[in-house]
Design an enzyme around this catalytic site. Sequence first.
Site, short mmCIF file in Angstrom:
data_model
loop_
_atom_site.label_atom_id
_atom_site.label_comp_id
_atom_site.label_asym_id
_atom_site.label_seq_id
_atom_site.Cartn_x
_atom_site.Cartn_y
_atom_site.Cartn_z
CE LYS A 69 -16.84 -54.98 34.28
NZ LYS A 69 -17.54 -55.21 35.17
CE LYS A 74 -12.06 -55.76 38.24
NZ LYS A 74 -12.56 -55.34 39.21
CE LYS A 131 -18.79 -59.33 42.90
NZ LYS A 131 -18.76 -58.27 42.02
N1 AQP Z 1 -9.32 -58.10 41.71
C1 AQP Z 1 -9.48 -57.42 42.74
N2 AQP Z 1 -8.54 -56.89 43.92
C2 AQP Z 1 -8.89 -56.03 44.85
N3 AQP Z 1 -10.26 -55.55 45.01
C3 AQP Z 1 -10.96 -55.83 44.02
N4 AQP Z 1 -12.34 -55.33 43.78
C4 AQP Z 1 -12.78 -56.07 42.77
N5 AQP Z 1 -11.86 -56.90 42.07
C5 AQP Z 1 -10.79 -56.85 43.04
C6 AQP Z 1 -13.00 -54.44 44.77
O1 AQP Z 1 -14.22 -55.29 45.41
C7 AQP Z 1 -15.13 -54.25 45.35
C8 AQP Z 1 -16.29 -55.00 44.97
O2 AQP Z 1 -16.11 -54.75 43.50
P1 AQP Z 1 -17.44 -54.93 42.62
O3 AQP Z 1 -18.39 -56.01 42.58
O4 AQP Z 1 -18.30 -53.58 42.66
O5 AQP Z 1 -17.05 -54.69 41.19
P2 AQP Z 1 -15.82 -55.04 40.38
O6 AQP Z 1 -14.84 -54.34 40.74
O7 AQP Z 1 -16.20 -54.84 39.09
O8 AQP Z 1 -15.70 -56.40 40.80
P3 AQP Z 1 -15.48 -57.49 40.05
O9 AQP Z 1 -15.38 -58.69 40.77
O10 AQP Z 1 -14.60 -57.72 38.79
O11 AQP Z 1 -17.00 -57.85 39.27
P4 AQP Z 1 -17.73 -57.84 37.79
O12 AQP Z 1 -16.83 -59.41 37.26
O13 AQP Z 1 -18.87 -58.13 38.10
O14 AQP Z 1 -17.14 -56.70 37.21
C9 AQP Z 1 -14.70 -52.94 44.98
O15 AQP Z 1 -14.35 -51.96 45.89
C10 AQP Z 1 -13.67 -53.20 44.00
O16 AQP Z 1 -12.56 -52.32 43.82
#
Ligand code: AQP
Length: 335
Positions: free
Chosen positions: A117, A198, A201
Amino acid sequence: MSDNQRLKRVFSGVQPTGNIHIGNYLGALRQFVELQEDHDCIYCIVDEHAITVPQDPKELRSHILDVASLYLAIGVDPKKSIIFVQSDVPAHAELSWILTCNSYTGELFRMTQFKSKSQNKESAPAGLLMYPVLMAADILLYDTDVVPVGNDQKQHIELARDIATRVNNTRKKTFVVPEGRFMKEGARIMALDDPTQKMSKSAENIHSRISLLDDENKIKKSIMKSTTDSDGTIRFDVENKPGVSNLLNIYSVLSGKTIDELVSEYDGKGYGDFKKDLVDVTISSLAPIKEKFDEIRHSDELIEILNDGAERANAIAVRTLQRVKDVYGLGLGSK
Ligand code: AQP
């Protein structure tokens, strides 16, 4: 109930950085619903984590309510689980500071999420570096036994365990050392446009993900456009066929069929047929979630659930925080 008879405590959270996608759902949120049947569950909308990168205030508030509504729409039951917004419980930020004083910059700089990030940034926000310490505070504050998350959070869970153990070893036993809980299938759903990354969001390309609230056209477009390969056969081979393997993974979890069953079902068929069927399976799996979401999102009940959740979470959190302050000699001590 004595301490060793108590139900195991579960804690997890999602950042309100956009609408929950199928990666979040299949990797983490599916577990929330399953666990609430025989665990003491606390589910948070981690808005303080979201501001580690800039957020529009109006959008952030709206996403907080969206994520809370999605928790309810997928089946998290406020009678069985506590649902609340992180910043409504001040102890998270306070414990985070105490844990910061028990963390090392070296271990924080080694976190792969921080590295990815902060990549290409001239100067990374300090919040990005401290993110896993705040996450450790979230977890440790509730004497959590089990943390259901996606695979991408494995390293952060390890750090939370290290910090808890470090405090327990240098002070008296203060924290429960938590365990991560990861799904066998769906623990890491990859981006549809680039299956080496991965699903996320906040990725710029909306077709990289399927959000739980996407309409049918968007779902169709994202799946039909998804990156595959020129080999033309449908088989599971993450190294050589990451796109097809990712779609098989999603298809398998949503349909309940094993990957082997799907591979034989599509033997001799092309990617077009496979993707069209995956579109149908995805649309039918997400339809009931969308329907429930629409019922809840603008209801007074949603706010009542979150207020009640914050009150219950706060009651637990202040007790833990006082215990930690006593261990460190902070303040005037418990009355
Ligand atoms: N691609 C993924 N596959 C499986 N699990 C996932 N998680 C996130 N991406 C995947 C799991 O979803 C939960 C919530 O995630 P988060 O919102 O706390 O943050 P993150 O992991 O950083 O998810 P994003 O979607 O990628 O958000 P942004 O883009 O804002 O950084 C967690 O349990 C995570 O493991």
